[in-house]
Structure formats: C-alpha cells, structure tokens
Design a protein around this motif. Structure first.
Motif, PDB file in Angstrom:
ATOM      1  N   GLN A 152       0.826  -1.199   0.000  1.00 18.46           N
ATOM      2  CA  GLN A 152       0.000   0.000   0.000  1.00 18.46           C
ATOM      3  C   GLN A 152       0.863   1.253   0.000  1.00 18.46           C
ATOM      4  O   GLN A 152       0.520   2.258  -0.619  1.00 18.46           O
ATOM      5  N   ASP A 153       1.987   1.213   0.704  1.00 14.04           N
ATOM      6  CA  ASP A 153       2.929   2.339   0.668  1.00 14.04           C
ATOM      7  C   ASP A 153       3.493   2.514  -0.729  1.00 14.04           C
ATOM      8  O   ASP A 153       3.576   3.638  -1.247  1.00 14.04           O
ATOM      9  N   GLU A 154       3.871   1.393  -1.342  1.00 10.99           N
ATOM     10  CA  GLU A 154       4.469   1.448  -2.675  1.00 10.99           C
ATOM     11  C   GLU A 154       3.462   1.963  -3.704  1.00 10.99           C
ATOM     12  O   GLU A 154       3.801   2.763  -4.577  1.00 10.99           O
ATOM     13  N   ALA A 155       2.207   1.522  -3.579  1.00  8.53           N
ATOM     14  CA  ALA A 155       1.172   1.975  -4.509  1.00  8.53           C
ATOM     15  C   ALA A 155       0.919   3.472  -4.339  1.00  8.53           C
ATOM     16  O   ALA A 155       0.741   4.200  -5.330  1.00  8.53           O
ATOM     17  N   GLY A 156       0.916   3.934  -3.094  1.00  7.46           N
ATOM     18  CA  GLY A 156       0.709   5.359  -2.834  1.00  7.46           C
ATOM     19  C   GLY A 156       1.820   6.210  -3.397  1.00  7.46           C
ATOM     20  O   GLY A 156       1.578   7.288  -3.958  1.00  7.46           O
ATOM     21  N   LEU A 157       3.053   5.739  -3.260  1.00  6.36           N
ATOM     22  CA  LEU A 157       4.195   6.491  -3.786  1.00  6.36           C
ATOM     23  C   LEU A 157       4.149   6.558  -5.311  1.00  6.36           C
ATOM     24  O   LEU A 157       4.488   7.584  -5.911  1.00  6.36           O
ATOM     25  N   SER A 188       3.018  11.118   4.492  1.00  7.08           N
ATOM     26  CA  SER A 188       1.977  11.544   5.428  1.00  7.08           C
ATOM     27  C   SER A 188       0.589  11.342   4.821  1.00  7.08           C
ATOM     28  O   SER A 188      -0.358  10.946   5.519  1.00  7.08           O
ATOM     29  N   GLN A 189       0.436  11.605   3.521  1.00 11.33           N
ATOM     30  CA  GLN A 189      -0.843  11.378   2.846  1.00 11.33           C
ATOM     31  C   GLN A 189      -1.200   9.899   2.828  1.00 11.33           C
ATOM     32  O   GLN A 189      -2.358   9.532   3.031  1.00 11.33           O
ATOM     33  N   ILE A 190      -0.209   9.057   2.587  1.00 10.72           N
ATOM     34  CA  ILE A 190      -0.445   7.607   2.584  1.00 10.72           C
ATOM     35  C   ILE A 190      -0.923   7.156   3.957  1.00 10.72           C
ATOM     36  O   ILE A 190      -1.866   6.359   4.070  1.00 10.72           O
TER      37      ILE A 190
END
Length: 228
Positions: A125-130, A137-139
């Motif tokens: 989920q972090d990788e997808a957000g980036l 912070s948005q993630i």
C-alpha cells in the motif's frame, strides 16, 4: 436498616463527587495519551538510531515499572529531592500530577498497539501510494489510518477499560476519586465511620461505566467492519 437509609443519600452524594473526579481523570488521560502514544510510536520506529533508542528506553521503563510507583515519583520527587513542590498540596495539583503520570504511562502502552497496527498494513500500500504521487503523510492519514484503527481497536478497547479501573491508583497521592470517597466512610467521614458497604458499592459505578464503554466500543468496531 434505619441507619442504612439515613446514610445512603450521604454516601451516594460523596461517591458521585468522587466518580466525577474519576471520569475527569479518565477523559483527560485519553485526550492526552491517544495522540502522544502515536507520536511515541513514530519515535520508536524512527530511522535515526539515537531518537529510536530514546523512545525505546522510555517505553521499556514505563511499561516495566508499576504505575503506582510512577505516580509517587512524579508527585513527590520535585518536592522531596528538588525542594520545589511544583504541584502544591491542593486537590488541583494532585489531579495534574495524576494526569501527567497516567498520560505518559498509557501513551507508552498505546504506542506499542499503534506500532503493531502500523506494521500490520501491507507494504504494498505504501508502494502503490508512492507510485500515485502521494507523500508518506498522505499515505498514512488517507490510506492506512482507518485500516490501522480497525486492527488496533480490540486491544485498544481493552486498555481503555483497564484505564477506568486504574484511575483508582490515584488515591495513593490522596486524589479524591471514587475509591478514596468510599474508603473515607470506613475511617470517618460526614458523621459516618466503620461503614464498609460504600467501598463495595463503588464497584457498581465501575461496572456501569465499563458497560457503557463496552457497548460504545463494540458499535464502533461494527462500523469499521467494511475493512474486512
């Protein structure tokens, strides 16, 4: 029987006053410990080793020592050791000292629950957000936060219910919470002495309070079921 009927309204009035102090300490602790616990959790996961070590040591010390000892140290240490009684001897000073001790103590316990919730979210989920151009912070606040709340709610609920009962420890520094009020009738208070039933009756207040909290937290958990 007549004596009990005469004593009952006096005792209930005193217990109500003590329970208001208990509720006040409970809510102040939650308001302070919930955000502070999140900050401590971030600190304990910092990539900067000195910062991480400081927060890890803080958590270890607070979780490894009794809350009662922490209360005594926070309240008496400034006056006895530093010769500067910053809290004073009034009820307000005892309350502030109790609140500080409870907030720091529960923040450290909450921080570990937060940490467990954070690391339980898949890294993908972090990788997808980036990839989508989101900042870290948005993630966290837009993607991971509600999922984390769902996962940590059961252990957090358990700590919150424990906090209600732990407020009774504040009587060690003579904060006049509900147990202190009930115990006072054994020693002598408002013309009543040697009465033990008011102390036992305080259990009813705790049962009702924890019952209401259990229902409320249960409803909150159901509202977050869409994360399953």
């Amino acid at each position: 029987m007549d004596t009990f009927i005469e004593q009952f309204p006096i005792v209930i009035h005193a217990l109500n006053i003590g329970f208001l102090q208990t509720l006040k300490l409970f809510f102040v602790t939650l308001l302070g410990a919930l955000p502070l616990g999140l900050l401590i959790s971030f600190g304990s996961q910092s990539k900067l080793l000195p910062i991480k070590a400081i927060f890890k040591i803080l958590i270890w010390v607070v979780r490894g020592t009794p809350l009662m000892i922490q209360l005594l140290i926070i309240y008496y240490f400034p006056g006895l050791v530093m010769h500067n009684n910053i809290w004073g001897s009034e009820e307000g000073g005892r309350f502030v000292a109790s609140a500080v001790a409870f907030i720091v103590n529960y923040a450290c316990y909450f921080s570990e629950i937060y940490r467990g919730g954070i690391i339980s979210i898949p890294v993908g989920q972090d990788e997808a957000g980036l990839v989508l151009g989101m900042s870290k912070s948005q993630i966290f606040f837009k993607v991971k936060l509600l999922q984390m709340i769902k996962r940590i709610l059961p252990p957090m609920s358990n700590e919150i219910l424990t906090l209600v009962k732990d407020t009774s420890l504040a009587r060690i520094i003579a904060l006049q919470e509900i147990i202190w009020a009930g115990q006072a009738f054994m020693k002598g208070s408002q013309g009543i002495s040697g009465a033990i039933w008011p102390l036992f009756f305080t259990a009813v207040y705790y049962l009702i309070c924890n019952g209401v909290l259990t229902l409320g937290l249960g409803k909150l958990e159901k509202k977050l079921d869409f994360f399953r």
